[in-house]
Design a protein around this motif. Sequence first.
Motif, short mmCIF file in Angstrom:
data_model
loop_
_atom_site.label_atom_id
_atom_site.label_comp_id
_atom_site.label_asym_id
_atom_site.label_seq_id
_atom_site.Cartn_x
_atom_site.Cartn_y
_atom_site.Cartn_z
N ASP A 1 33.76 43.06 34.51
CA ASP A 1 32.60 43.37 33.67
C ASP A 1 32.94 43.36 32.17
N GLY A 2 34.20 43.05 31.84
CA GLY A 2 34.61 42.92 30.44
C GLY A 2 35.28 44.13 29.84
N ARG A 3 35.22 45.27 30.50
CA ARG A 3 35.84 46.46 29.91
C ARG A 3 37.34 46.47 30.19
N ILE A 4 38.08 47.10 29.29
CA ILE A 4 39.52 47.25 29.45
C ILE A 4 39.78 48.49 30.30
#
Length: 137
Positions: free
Chosen positions: A85-88
């Motif tokens: 989802d793009g989060r780190i």
Amino acid sequence: MRISGAVAAACAALALSACVTAAPPSCPPGGRERLVAELLFGRKIGDVVGVGEHAFARFVDREITPRFPAGLTITDSRGQYRHADGRIVREPGKVVTIVLDDEARDLPRLADIAAAYRRQFRQESVGVMTRRACVAF
């Protein structure tokens, strides 16, 4: 046909890179070239640390030690990766280092360990890295 300087330089670099090979490691007396594996285990399940010290120790005892009884090293680590989802995502982990004795026999064992960890602790992945090294004990 005229080739620009940048394209010519890129082609030359590509041609030269094909000629570069990694030299075997230089071993001091008593050392031997071996394949060394590092397995990278994340300890989060969802958003919490779900693989505690005791659970990891049991996993080592049941899954890793029987496959590599000659020995291994376990190191605590901190890692991060980009989730789909793009989060780190940052998480504590363990790195298990093993010197392989027989590559043909041992490489499938590494894959079996990674599969067991993914299944048992509902993990997306387990990192497996290998490199050549000079090893002496």
